[in-house]
Design a protein around this motif. Structure first.
Motif, PDB file in Angstrom:
ATOM      1  N   GLU A   1      59.882  43.745  30.080  1.00  0.00           N
ATOM      2  CA  GLU A   1      58.910  44.781  30.399  1.00  0.00           C
ATOM      3  C   GLU A   1      58.186  45.227  29.138  1.00  0.00           C
ATOM      4  O   GLU A   1      58.792  45.418  28.091  1.00  0.00           O
ATOM      5  CB  GLU A   1      59.625  45.971  31.024  1.00  0.00           C
ATOM      6  N   GLU A   2      56.882  45.396  29.281  1.00  0.00           N
ATOM      7  CA  GLU A   2      56.068  45.779  28.132  1.00  0.00           C
ATOM      8  C   GLU A   2      56.125  47.283  27.925  1.00  0.00           C
ATOM      9  O   GLU A   2      56.009  48.053  28.862  1.00  0.00           O
ATOM     10  CB  GLU A   2      54.621  45.357  28.366  1.00  0.00           C
TER      11      GLU A   2
ATOM     12  N   LEU B   1      49.876  48.470  21.934  1.00  0.00           N
ATOM     13  CA  LEU B   1      50.302  47.628  23.047  1.00  0.00           C
ATOM     14  C   LEU B   1      51.365  46.636  22.616  1.00  0.00           C
ATOM     15  O   LEU B   1      51.276  46.050  21.546  1.00  0.00           O
ATOM     16  CB  LEU B   1      49.106  46.864  23.629  1.00  0.00           C
ATOM     17  N   HIS B   2      52.344  46.459  23.481  1.00  0.00           N
ATOM     18  CA  HIS B   2      53.406  45.487  23.226  1.00  0.00           C
ATOM     19  C   HIS B   2      53.665  44.728  24.510  1.00  0.00           C
ATOM     20  O   HIS B   2      53.747  45.352  25.571  1.00  0.00           O
ATOM     21  CB  HIS B   2      54.680  46.191  22.758  1.00  0.00           C
ATOM     22  N   PRO B   3      53.817  43.452  24.551  1.00  0.00           N
ATOM     23  CA  PRO B   3      53.688  42.566  23.403  1.00  0.00           C
ATOM     24  C   PRO B   3      52.222  42.387  23.024  1.00  0.00           C
ATOM     25  O   PRO B   3      51.337  42.426  23.869  1.00  0.00           O
ATOM     26  CB  PRO B   3      54.292  41.258  23.885  1.00  0.00           C
TER      27      PRO B   3
ATOM     28  N   ALA C   1      38.874  47.924  25.786  1.00  0.00           N
ATOM     29  CA  ALA C   1      39.012  49.263  26.372  1.00  0.00           C
ATOM     30  C   ALA C   1      39.570  49.163  27.789  1.00  0.00           C
ATOM     31  O   ALA C   1      40.479  49.919  28.163  1.00  0.00           O
ATOM     32  CB  ALA C   1      37.665  49.979  26.373  1.00  0.00           C
ATOM     33  N   GLY C   2      39.050  48.235  28.578  1.00  0.00           N
ATOM     34  CA  GLY C   2      39.550  48.056  29.937  1.00  0.00           C
ATOM     35  C   GLY C   2      41.011  47.661  29.962  1.00  0.00           C
ATOM     36  O   GLY C   2      41.790  48.147  30.792  1.00  0.00           O
ATOM     37  N   TYR C   3      41.402  46.800  29.041  1.00  0.00           N
ATOM     38  CA  TYR C   3      42.799  46.369  28.932  1.00  0.00           C
ATOM     39  C   TYR C   3      43.691  47.584  28.656  1.00  0.00           C
ATOM     40  O   TYR C   3      44.715  47.784  29.303  1.00  0.00           O
ATOM     41  CB  TYR C   3      42.915  45.331  27.820  1.00  0.00           C
ATOM     42  N   MET C   4      43.265  48.406  27.678  1.00  0.00           N
ATOM     43  CA  MET C   4      44.067  49.581  27.326  1.00  0.00           C
ATOM     44  C   MET C   4      44.096  50.612  28.452  1.00  0.00           C
ATOM     45  O   MET C   4      45.128  51.233  28.697  1.00  0.00           O
ATOM     46  CB  MET C   4      43.549  50.208  26.035  1.00  0.00           C
ATOM     47  N   ILE C   5      42.977  50.779  29.146  1.00  0.00           N
ATOM     48  CA  ILE C   5      42.938  51.726  30.267  1.00  0.00           C
ATOM     49  C   ILE C   5      43.942  51.293  31.335  1.00  0.00           C
ATOM     50  O   ILE C   5      44.712  52.112  31.845  1.00  0.00           O
ATOM     51  CB  ILE C   5      41.515  51.826  30.856  1.00  0.00           C
ATOM     52  N   HIS C   6      43.939  50.014  31.675  1.00  0.00           N
ATOM     53  CA  HIS C   6      44.871  49.531  32.699  1.00  0.00           C
ATOM     54  C   HIS C   6      46.308  49.740  32.257  1.00  0.00           C
ATOM     55  O   HIS C   6      47.143  50.194  33.039  1.00  0.00           O
ATOM     56  CB  HIS C   6      44.621  48.057  33.008  1.00  0.00           C
ATOM     57  N   ARG C   7      46.620  49.421  31.017  1.00  0.00           N
ATOM     58  CA  ARG C   7      47.993  49.600  30.531  1.00  0.00           C
ATOM     59  C   ARG C   7      48.383  51.068  30.552  1.00  0.00           C
ATOM     60  O   ARG C   7      49.501  51.413  30.923  1.00  0.00           O
ATOM     61  CB  ARG C   7      48.157  49.046  29.113  1.00  0.00           C
ATOM     62  N   HIS C   8      47.458  51.926  30.183  1.00  0.00           N
ATOM     63  CA  HIS C   8      47.748  53.361  30.174  1.00  0.00           C
ATOM     64  C   HIS C   8      47.947  53.886  31.596  1.00  0.00           C
ATOM     65  O   HIS C   8      48.891  54.619  31.876  1.00  0.00           O
ATOM     66  CB  HIS C   8      46.606  54.114  29.495  1.00  0.00           C
TER      67      HIS C   8
END
Length: 196
Positions: A174-175, A65-67, A102-109
């Motif tokens: 933009e990330e 993830l970035h940033p 995990a929830g953070y990564m799921i949303h970003r994905h």
């Protein structure tokens, strides 16, 4: 989140009442936090499993993830929330933190458009989520139902934190989300390399 229904015995002093986990309520704050983070000292499997998942999820978030700052803020919030919750209700653990990751990564994905990207990172992401899901199912069988509810709500909290922290960044900043740079970023990067 791990709840332990340990009851007071005859040998327990009435002046040092344990909470549901077995940690003395009147103990200094740092001792209670240590008890929370080490599952009351009587659950080595939970400690090993949950800290492994915590390390895997945070490492994946920091690598993919970035940033990273937004992810770090979300993990700090989840950690403080976990400890505060456990101080009030007498639970223990770090599962809220790795579920929020995990929830953070799921949303970003899921919010990434286009959905193409680095296939190695995609595979790693899926493996991390499979490990998380396996642990949640395991606790669904061996722990009280409230534990599964807490895990699901922590995932929802992680997606909410991702949305809040993502929406606060400017569109020019933009990330690059979980799957690597978008095709336009890759083209820009390869054009720069060719000109050098």
């Amino acid at each position: 989140v791990h709840l332990n229904k340990k009851r007071m015995t005859e040998n327990d002093s009435m002046d040092v009442r344990p909470d549901a986990l077995g940690c003395p309520i009147e103990a200094p704050l740092l001792a209670r936090v240590e008890c929370i983070l080490l599952y009351g000292g009587n659950a080595p499997l939970d400690v090993g499993l949950n800290y492994s998942l915590l390390i895997i999820n945070v490492a994946a978030g920091l690598m993919f993830l970035h940033p990273r700052r937004s992810f770090g803020i979300a993990m700090l919030f989840a950690s403080v929330y976990q400890i505060t919750l456990c101080l009030f209700i007498g639970c223990a653990g770090v599962s809220i933190v790795w579920c929020a990751a995990a929830g953070y990564m799921i949303h970003r994905h899921c919010s990434r458009v286009p959905s193409c990207g680095n296939k190695k990172k995609s595979v790693a992401f899926v493996l991390v989520l499979c490990l998380d899901a396996a642990a949640i199912f395991y606790y669904g069988f061996v722990a009280e139902p409230i534990t599964t509810v807490a895990h699901v709500l922590a995932i929802v909290m992680g997606t909410g934190l991702s949305w809040l922290l993502g929406s606060s960044s400017s569109s020019s900043d933009e990330e690059s989300l979980l799957l690597g740079p978008s095709s336009s970023e890759e083209e820009s990067s390869s054009d720069q390399e060719k000109s050098q």
